[in-house]
Design a protein around this motif. Sequence first.
Motif, PDB file in Angstrom:
ATOM      1  N   TRP A   4       0.848  -1.147  -0.150  1.00  0.00           N
ATOM      2  CA  TRP A   4       0.037   0.070  -0.007  1.00  0.00           C
ATOM      3  C   TRP A   4       0.956   1.209  -0.037  1.00  0.00           C
ATOM      4  CZ3 TRP A   4      -5.145   0.264  -0.483  1.00  0.00           C
ATOM      5  CH2 TRP A   4      -6.059  -0.693  -0.282  1.00  0.00           C
ATOM      6  N   HIS A   5       0.442   2.313  -0.685  1.00  0.00           N
ATOM      7  CA  HIS A   5       0.866   3.630  -0.457  1.00  0.00           C
ATOM      8  C   HIS A   5      -0.242   4.472  -0.545  1.00  0.00           C
ATOM      9  CE1 HIS A   5       3.428   7.038  -1.038  1.00  0.00           C
ATOM     10  NE2 HIS A   5       2.633   7.432  -1.882  1.00  0.00           N
ATOM     11  N   LEU A   6      -0.241   5.422   0.515  1.00  0.00           N
ATOM     12  CA  LEU A   6      -1.339   6.231   0.970  1.00  0.00           C
ATOM     13  C   LEU A   6      -0.718   7.542   1.013  1.00  0.00           C
ATOM     14  CD1 LEU A   6      -2.246   3.512   2.451  1.00  0.00           C
ATOM     15  CD2 LEU A   6      -4.136   4.756   3.060  1.00  0.00           C
ATOM     16  N   ALA A   7      -1.455   8.584   0.389  1.00  0.00           N
ATOM     17  CA  ALA A   7      -0.947   9.964   0.517  1.00  0.00           C
ATOM     18  C   ALA A   7      -2.233  10.934   0.383  1.00  0.00           C
ATOM     19  CB  ALA A   7       0.064  10.030  -0.501  1.00  0.00           C
ATOM     20  N   PRO A   8      -2.068  12.049   0.803  1.00  0.00           N
ATOM     21  CA  PRO A   8      -2.957  13.108   0.541  1.00  0.00           C
ATOM     22  C   PRO A   8      -3.102  13.473  -1.003  1.00  0.00           C
ATOM     23  CG  PRO A   8      -1.785  13.980   2.469  1.00  0.00           C
ATOM     24  CD  PRO A   8      -0.946  12.609   1.983  1.00  0.00           C
ATOM     25  N   ALA A  70      -7.107   2.106  -4.838  1.00  0.00           N
ATOM     26  CA  ALA A  70      -7.958   1.028  -4.170  1.00  0.00           C
ATOM     27  C   ALA A  70      -8.847   1.656  -2.766  1.00  0.00           C
ATOM     28  CB  ALA A  70      -7.055   0.051  -3.641  1.00  0.00           C
ATOM     29  N   ALA A  71      -8.416   2.845  -2.384  1.00  0.00           N
ATOM     30  CA  ALA A  71      -9.094   3.116  -1.127  1.00  0.00           C
ATOM     31  C   ALA A  71      -9.114   4.651  -1.016  1.00  0.00           C
ATOM     32  CB  ALA A  71      -8.303   2.738   0.014  1.00  0.00           C
ATOM     33  N   GLY A  72      -9.789   5.272  -0.537  1.00  0.00           N
ATOM     34  CA  GLY A  72      -9.905   6.683  -0.208  1.00  0.00           C
ATOM     35  C   GLY A  72     -10.825   7.125   0.770  1.00  0.00           C
ATOM     36  N   GLY A  73     -10.583   8.356   1.246  1.00  0.00           N
ATOM     37  CA  GLY A  73     -11.363   8.944   2.306  1.00  0.00           C
ATOM     38  C   GLY A  73     -11.065  10.486   2.659  1.00  0.00           C
ATOM     39  N   GLY A  74     -11.792  11.090   3.354  1.00  0.00           N
ATOM     40  CA  GLY A  74     -11.520  12.467   3.916  1.00  0.00           C
ATOM     41  C   GLY A  74     -11.494  12.826   5.409  1.00  0.00           C
ATOM     42  N   LEU A  75     -11.340  13.897   5.594  1.00  0.00           N
ATOM     43  CA  LEU A  75     -11.651  14.599   6.880  1.00  0.00           C
ATOM     44  C   LEU A  75     -11.930  15.948   6.786  1.00  0.00           C
ATOM     45  CD1 LEU A  75      -9.502  16.525   8.178  1.00  0.00           C
ATOM     46  CD2 LEU A  75      -8.227  14.399   8.002  1.00  0.00           C
ATOM     47  N   LYS A  97      -6.992  -6.326   3.232  1.00  0.00           N
ATOM     48  CA  LYS A  97      -5.719  -6.324   2.874  1.00  0.00           C
ATOM     49  C   LYS A  97      -5.017  -5.203   3.603  1.00  0.00           C
ATOM     50  CE  LYS A  97      -6.069  -7.707  -2.077  1.00  0.00           C
ATOM     51  NZ  LYS A  97      -5.513  -9.133  -1.766  1.00  0.00           N
ATOM     52  N   LYS A  98      -5.716  -4.713   4.786  1.00  0.00           N
ATOM     53  CA  LYS A  98      -5.238  -3.534   5.696  1.00  0.00           C
ATOM     54  C   LYS A  98      -5.248  -2.280   5.379  1.00  0.00           C
ATOM     55  CE  LYS A  98      -4.384  -7.064   8.757  1.00  0.00           C
ATOM     56  NZ  LYS A  98      -5.472  -6.948  10.101  1.00  0.00           N
ATOM     57  N   GLY A  99      -5.717  -2.062   4.161  1.00  0.00           N
ATOM     58  CA  GLY A  99      -5.840  -0.471   3.633  1.00  0.00           C
ATOM     59  C   GLY A  99      -6.778   0.318   4.414  1.00  0.00           C
ATOM     60  N   ALA A 100      -7.962  -0.286   4.908  1.00  0.00           N
ATOM     61  CA  ALA A 100      -8.562   0.578   5.638  1.00  0.00           C
ATOM     62  C   ALA A 100      -8.010   1.003   6.998  1.00  0.00           C
ATOM     63  CB  ALA A 100      -9.972  -0.016   6.035  1.00  0.00           C
ATOM     64  N   ASP A 101      -7.338   0.078   7.564  1.00  0.00           N
ATOM     65  CA  ASP A 101      -6.610   0.441   8.726  1.00  0.00           C
ATOM     66  C   ASP A 101      -5.597   1.572   8.628  1.00  0.00           C
ATOM     67  OD1 ASP A 101      -7.950  -1.630  10.368  1.00  0.00           O
ATOM     68  OD2 ASP A 101      -6.636  -2.949   9.446  1.00  0.00           O
ATOM     69  N   LEU A 102      -4.894   1.377   7.332  1.00  0.00           N
ATOM     70  CA  LEU A 102      -3.827   2.552   6.946  1.00  0.00           C
ATOM     71  C   LEU A 102      -4.470   3.786   6.641  1.00  0.00           C
ATOM     72  CD1 LEU A 102      -1.333   0.042   5.034  1.00  0.00           C
ATOM     73  CD2 LEU A 102      -0.983   1.027   7.287  1.00  0.00           C
ATOM     74  N   LEU A 103      -5.427   3.631   6.076  1.00  0.00           N
ATOM     75  CA  LEU A 103      -6.408   4.894   5.597  1.00  0.00           C
ATOM     76  C   LEU A 103      -7.053   5.698   6.948  1.00  0.00           C
ATOM     77  CD1 LEU A 103      -7.760   6.465   3.283  1.00  0.00           C
ATOM     78  CD2 LEU A 103      -9.528   5.006   3.638  1.00  0.00           C
ATOM     79  N   LEU A 104      -7.301   5.036   7.830  1.00  0.00           N
ATOM     80  CA  LEU A 104      -7.566   5.698   8.980  1.00  0.00           C
ATOM     81  C   LEU A 104      -6.486   6.384   9.924  1.00  0.00           C
ATOM     82  CD1 LEU A 104     -10.580   3.476  10.758  1.00  0.00           C
ATOM     83  CD2 LEU A 104     -10.807   5.628   9.687  1.00  0.00           C
ATOM     84  N   GLU A 105      -5.565   5.529   9.927  1.00  0.00           N
ATOM     85  CA  GLU A 105      -4.251   5.940  10.645  1.00  0.00           C
ATOM     86  C   GLU A 105      -3.724   7.127   9.777  1.00  0.00           C
ATOM     87  OE1 GLU A 105      -1.666   2.606  10.752  1.00  0.00           O
ATOM     88  OE2 GLU A 105      -3.054   1.394  11.916  1.00  0.00           O
TER      89      GLU A 105
END
Length: 163
Positions: A4-8, A70-75, A97-105
């Motif tokens: 996974w790679h997550l970023a704004p 694969a995943a997205g979310g906002g605040l 695959k733990k993406g939701a956990d990483l997204l929340l963090e």
Amino acid sequence: MTSWHLAPEAFDTTDATGLRRDYYDEVASRYWKRPATSKEIDQGLADDGAELLTPPTGQFVVGRFDGEAAAGGGLLMLDSERAELTRIYVRPDFRGKKGADLLLELLESEARLLGASRMVLNTRLDLVEARALYVRHGYREIPAYCTGLYIEIWYGKDLGQVN
């Protein structure tokens, strides 16, 4: 190796828009108990306030699994101390695959950067998977802080607490 790679990311990029459309399609279809039409999705996203998901009023995050969105979310900052989680979504092929956990963090970290000391959210009772995710991450049921047609339960978490 898969990762996974997550970023704004801006809420209106092609990938972010696709994730927002898929999110709306899934939650609306579950609520209506039938597939949402493309027109209904367009209407749901029109004037939905996503433009506020950019600093200093908020943030949007995209998660990519092996390069694929694969995943997205906002605040959304509600005030100087509270941020609201919104549009948390993981595409079905990437769940488990733990993406939701990483997204929340990451969203919690981004909220802290914007000055929030508390995260809140609202959701529906039928979104049991999302509710389980929030509880697993230390969110607890709180009194209502807002009202709306599709809001049935509210959660909150102090951002200083450890999971």
